[in-house]
Motif scaffolding. Structure first.
Motif, PDB file in Angstrom:
ATOM      1  N   GLU A  14     -29.446 -46.733  12.716  1.00 41.65           N
ATOM      2  CA  GLU A  14     -29.724 -47.016  14.125  1.00 41.65           C
ATOM      3  C   GLU A  14     -29.280 -45.888  15.040  1.00 41.65           C
ATOM      4  OE1 GLU A  14     -28.721 -50.489  17.479  1.00 41.65           O
ATOM      5  OE2 GLU A  14     -28.112 -50.745  15.390  1.00 41.65           O
ATOM      6  N   LYS A  15     -28.098 -45.345  14.774  1.00 41.93           N
ATOM      7  CA  LYS A  15     -27.595 -44.264  15.633  1.00 41.93           C
ATOM      8  C   LYS A  15     -28.472 -43.016  15.529  1.00 41.93           C
ATOM      9  CE  LYS A  15     -22.710 -45.061  16.457  1.00 41.93           C
ATOM     10  NZ  LYS A  15     -21.349 -44.521  16.273  1.00 41.93           N
ATOM     11  N   SER A  16     -28.842 -42.656  14.314  1.00 49.73           N
ATOM     12  CA  SER A  16     -29.692 -41.475  14.140  1.00 49.73           C
ATOM     13  C   SER A  16     -31.045 -41.675  14.801  1.00 49.73           C
ATOM     14  CB  SER A  16     -29.875 -41.173  12.654  1.00 49.73           C
ATOM     15  OG  SER A  16     -28.675 -40.723  12.072  1.00 49.73           O
ATOM     16  N   SER A  28     -35.237 -40.410  18.979  1.00 43.14           N
ATOM     17  CA  SER A  28     -36.195 -40.884  19.992  1.00 43.14           C
ATOM     18  C   SER A  28     -35.794 -40.544  21.419  1.00 43.14           C
ATOM     19  CB  SER A  28     -36.363 -42.407  19.877  1.00 43.14           C
ATOM     20  OG  SER A  28     -35.130 -43.062  20.137  1.00 43.14           O
ATOM     21  N   CYS A  29     -34.561 -40.060  21.612  1.00 45.57           N
ATOM     22  CA  CYS A  29     -34.106 -39.810  22.983  1.00 45.57           C
ATOM     23  C   CYS A  29     -34.791 -38.584  23.570  1.00 45.57           C
ATOM     24  CB  CYS A  29     -32.592 -39.640  23.032  1.00 45.57           C
ATOM     25  SG  CYS A  29     -31.991 -38.098  22.329  1.00 45.57           S
ATOM     26  N   SER A  30     -34.949 -38.583  24.861  1.00 50.17           N
ATOM     27  CA  SER A  30     -35.593 -37.456  25.541  1.00 50.17           C
ATOM     28  C   SER A  30     -34.707 -36.892  26.645  1.00 50.17           C
ATOM     29  CB  SER A  30     -36.936 -37.907  26.142  1.00 50.17           C
ATOM     30  OG  SER A  30     -36.742 -38.973  27.057  1.00 50.17           O
ATOM     31  N   HIS A  31     -33.419 -37.264  26.632  1.00 53.60           N
ATOM     32  CA  HIS A  31     -32.519 -36.801  27.691  1.00 53.60           C
ATOM     33  C   HIS A  31     -32.081 -35.354  27.466  1.00 53.60           C
ATOM     34  CE1 HIS A  31     -29.314 -37.228  24.799  1.00 53.60           C
ATOM     35  NE2 HIS A  31     -29.568 -38.520  24.667  1.00 53.60           N
ATOM     36  N   GLU A  32     -31.443 -34.810  28.477  1.00 52.95           N
ATOM     37  CA  GLU A  32     -30.920 -33.460  28.361  1.00 52.95           C
ATOM     38  C   GLU A  32     -29.639 -33.469  27.521  1.00 52.95           C
ATOM     39  OE1 GLU A  32     -30.403 -31.782  32.219  1.00 52.95           O
ATOM     40  OE2 GLU A  32     -32.542 -31.375  32.467  1.00 52.95           O
ATOM     41  N   CYS A  84     -32.014 -32.084  24.564  1.00 53.48           N
ATOM     42  CA  CYS A  84     -31.120 -32.405  23.462  1.00 53.48           C
ATOM     43  C   CYS A  84     -31.806 -32.176  22.116  1.00 53.48           C
ATOM     44  CB  CYS A  84     -30.671 -33.863  23.584  1.00 53.48           C
ATOM     45  SG  CYS A  84     -29.645 -34.410  22.197  1.00 53.48           S
ATOM     46  N   ARG A  85     -31.092 -31.531  21.194  1.00 50.26           N
ATOM     47  CA  ARG A  85     -31.630 -31.244  19.860  1.00 50.26           C
ATOM     48  C   ARG A  85     -30.944 -32.053  18.765  1.00 50.26           C
ATOM     49  NH1 ARG A  85     -33.008 -24.816  19.403  1.00 50.26           N
ATOM     50  NH2 ARG A  85     -34.270 -24.651  21.281  1.00 50.26           N
ATOM     51  N   ALA A  86     -29.986 -32.895  19.157  1.00 47.86           N
ATOM     52  CA  ALA A  86     -29.194 -33.629  18.171  1.00 47.86           C
ATOM     53  C   ALA A  86     -30.087 -34.461  17.253  1.00 47.86           C
ATOM     54  CB  ALA A  86     -28.184 -34.526  18.883  1.00 47.86           C
ATOM     55  N   VAL A  87     -29.879 -34.312  15.958  1.00 50.95           N
ATOM     56  CA  VAL A  87     -30.588 -35.002  14.875  1.00 50.95           C
ATOM     57  C   VAL A  87     -32.060 -34.575  14.785  1.00 50.95           C
ATOM     58  CG1 VAL A  87     -31.193 -37.218  13.812  1.00 50.95           C
ATOM     59  CG2 VAL A  87     -29.010 -36.985  15.018  1.00 50.95           C
ATOM     60  N   LYS A  88     -32.726 -34.425  15.916  1.00 51.62           N
ATOM     61  CA  LYS A  88     -34.131 -33.990  15.882  1.00 51.62           C
ATOM     62  C   LYS A  88     -34.271 -32.634  15.191  1.00 51.62           C
ATOM     63  CE  LYS A  88     -34.858 -34.546  20.375  1.00 51.62           C
ATOM     64  NZ  LYS A  88     -33.720 -35.388  20.812  1.00 51.62           N
ATOM     65  N   LYS A  89     -33.280 -31.766  15.398  1.00 48.99           N
ATOM     66  CA  LYS A  89     -33.338 -30.444  14.791  1.00 48.99           C
ATOM     67  C   LYS A  89     -32.133 -30.149  13.906  1.00 48.99           C
ATOM     68  CE  LYS A  89     -36.211 -28.115  18.275  1.00 48.99           C
ATOM     69  NZ  LYS A  89     -37.272 -27.711  17.336  1.00 48.99           N
ATOM     70  N   SER A  90     -30.978 -30.716  14.256  1.00 50.80           N
ATOM     71  CA  SER A  90     -29.771 -30.345  13.518  1.00 50.80           C
ATOM     72  C   SER A  90     -28.723 -31.441  13.551  1.00 50.80           C
ATOM     73  CB  SER A  90     -29.176 -29.062  14.104  1.00 50.80           C
ATOM     74  OG  SER A  90     -28.781 -29.274  15.456  1.00 50.80           O
ATOM     75  N   ILE A  91     -27.833 -31.386  12.572  1.00 52.11           N
ATOM     76  CA  ILE A  91     -26.665 -32.256  12.511  1.00 52.11           C
ATOM     77  C   ILE A  91     -25.473 -31.416  12.084  1.00 52.11           C
ATOM     78  CG2 ILE A  91     -27.959 -34.359  11.960  1.00 52.11           C
ATOM     79  CD1 ILE A  91     -27.098 -33.902   9.002  1.00 52.11           C
ATOM     80  N   GLY A  92     -24.292 -31.996  12.171  1.00 52.24           N
ATOM     81  CA  GLY A  92     -23.102 -31.344  11.663  1.00 52.24           C
ATOM     82  C   GLY A  92     -22.441 -32.202  10.600  1.00 52.24           C
ATOM     83  N   ILE A  93     -21.812 -31.550   9.623  1.00 56.35           N
ATOM     84  CA  ILE A  93     -20.942 -32.240   8.684  1.00 56.35           C
ATOM     85  C   ILE A  93     -19.556 -31.622   8.834  1.00 56.35           C
ATOM     86  CG2 ILE A  93     -20.445 -32.825   6.279  1.00 56.35           C
ATOM     87  CD1 ILE A  93     -23.373 -32.629   5.644  1.00 56.35           C
ATOM     88  N   LEU A  94     -18.554 -32.461   9.026  1.00 55.69           N
ATOM     89  CA  LEU A  94     -17.193 -32.010   9.277  1.00 55.69           C
ATOM     90  C   LEU A  94     -16.375 -32.022   7.990  1.00 55.69           C
ATOM     91  CD1 LEU A  94     -16.622 -33.822  12.696  1.00 55.69           C
ATOM     92  CD2 LEU A  94     -17.555 -31.533  12.243  1.00 55.69           C
ATOM     93  N   PRO A  95     -15.184 -31.415   7.989  1.00 51.74           N
ATOM     94  CA  PRO A  95     -14.420 -31.266   6.743  1.00 51.74           C
ATOM     95  C   PRO A  95     -14.129 -32.559   5.995  1.00 51.74           C
ATOM     96  CG  PRO A  95     -13.532 -29.806   8.414  1.00 51.74           C
ATOM     97  CD  PRO A  95     -14.564 -30.650   9.101  1.00 51.74           C
ATOM     98  N   ASP A  96     -14.079 -33.705   6.705  1.00 52.49           N
ATOM     99  CA  ASP A  96     -13.815 -34.976   6.028  1.00 52.49           C
ATOM    100  C   ASP A  96     -15.094 -35.711   5.631  1.00 52.49           C
ATOM    101  OD1 ASP A  96     -14.759 -35.807   8.474  1.00 52.49           O
ATOM    102  OD2 ASP A  96     -13.085 -37.158   8.914  1.00 52.49           O
ATOM    103  N   GLY A  97     -16.243 -35.072   5.814  1.00 55.38           N
ATOM    104  CA  GLY A  97     -17.517 -35.683   5.454  1.00 55.38           C
ATOM    105  C   GLY A  97     -18.212 -36.380   6.602  1.00 55.38           C
TER     106      GLY A  97
END
Length: 326
Positions: free
Chosen positions: A299-301, A306-310, A249-262
């Motif tokens: 907390e969510k970020s 810190s997660c190491s899951h797939e 998983c690369r979420a937050v560790k490498k990238s995030i998304g911003i959607l049209p409503d912010g």
């Protein structure tokens, strides 16, 4: 987590689009062929559930130089002419080397090309098969506009990349070879190969997702024909049989998304039919209401860092994605 690597932001500025592609993964809202909105460039204009220009500028102002790189996308990113001004503002604040654009190729007028020259790292367009050849998932004219814009951008010294989503309809060696030769002949700089995730409208076409073996074979073939090539070839990390292949998983560790409503989402792939985070676990906050720096330390970020899951949207080689769960 301590890292000097810049966080990659995939910012979908709008869900509106001038194309009605059958397998659109974000279920973009088609508003008519080559139709633009906000042509009078009203800074207070905003489409339903989308940010205004002023609100987008406020988000740019939150970003620290040297920490972020942005890929502006959509829908069709250039459907609102003020998005050009936004891109130029972001380039001035964060540096041209940190700004990219992903577009269908619509609305690249001479004036737009002149304004963007030297202001962006690269422009990436999607070309899944050759122009003037039928392709099941794209409307007539889509690849033609893309190829026209590719040639004009290259003629004006832009660095141009092409994305190709691999499906059962373009995976044959013949079609891949034709695509590769066209890209080289036309001076394209980078070729990015992507898996087909049947999200958004693409849910109807799950049967066109290649098998693991088919993906392995096409990756091997592309590596073979592109060896010592002037064309830079990049395989998405979820495509098998290359050095960067991983389910990590690369979420937050490498990238995030911003959607049209912010909305700030941990994964820009994990979206539902309404272009919203697929599950609350992906929702990090809203950059139009909270500072993005604080969002990325909440907390969510921190969970994602810190997660190491797939990858949560990719289970295994025999299952397409959690995105297609009923």
């Amino acid at each position: 987590m301590v890292t000097n690597e810049k966080t990659s932001i995939i910012w979908n500025l709008t869900q509106l689009c001038s194309w009605n592609c059958k397998f659109c993964c974000v279920n973009a809202k088609y508003i008519g062929d080559l139709t633009q909105v906000n042509t009078d460039k009203n800074i207070n204009y905003s489409h339903k559930n989308e940010l205004s220009y002023k609100e987008k500028i406020e988000i740019i102002n939150q970003l620290t130089f040297g920490k972020y790189k942005i890929d502006f996308s959509g829908g069709e990113v250039l459907i609102d002419p003020l998005n050009i001004d936004l891109i130029l503002y972001a380039s001035e604040k964060l540096g041209a080397e940190n700004i990219g654009i992903s577009t269908s190729g619509s609305f690249f007028t001479d004036d737009v090309i002149k304004k963007l020259a030297g202001k962006v790292r690269d422009v990436e367009l999607t070309l899944d098969y050759l122009p003037f050849r039928p392709y099941k998932f794209r409307p007539v004219g889509y690849h033609e506009y893309a190829s026209y814009s590719i040639n004009r951008l290259i003629a004006n010294n832009f660095r141009v990349g092409v994305q190709t989503v691999i499906t059962k309809d373009n995976i044959s060696q013949k079609k891949i070879s034709e695509m590769y030769n066209w890209l080289v002949k036309n001076g394209v700089h980078e070729w990015s190969l992507l898996r087909f995730f049947p999200a958004g409208r693409g849910k109807k076409y799950a049967d066109f997702v290649p098998s693991h073996i088919e993906y392995c074979n096409v990756v091997d073939y592309i590596k073979k024909i592109s060896k010592n090539s002037p064309l830079e070839v990049h395989f998405q990390y979820l495509l098998p049989n290359h050095n960067s292949y991983t389910h990590q998983c690369r979420a937050v560790k490498k990238s995030i998304g911003i959607l049209p409503d912010g909305t700030v989402t941990a994964c820009f792939w994990a979206l539902n039919d309404e272009m919203k985070p697929q599950d609350d676990i992906f929702y990090l906050g809203n950059a139009s209401k909270d500072n993005i720096e604080s969002i990325l330390s909440n907390e969510k970020s921190n969970y994602w860092k810190s997660c190491s899951h797939e990858c949560k949207i990719f289970k295994d080689e025999s299952v397409l994605s959690e995105l297609i769960k009923p």
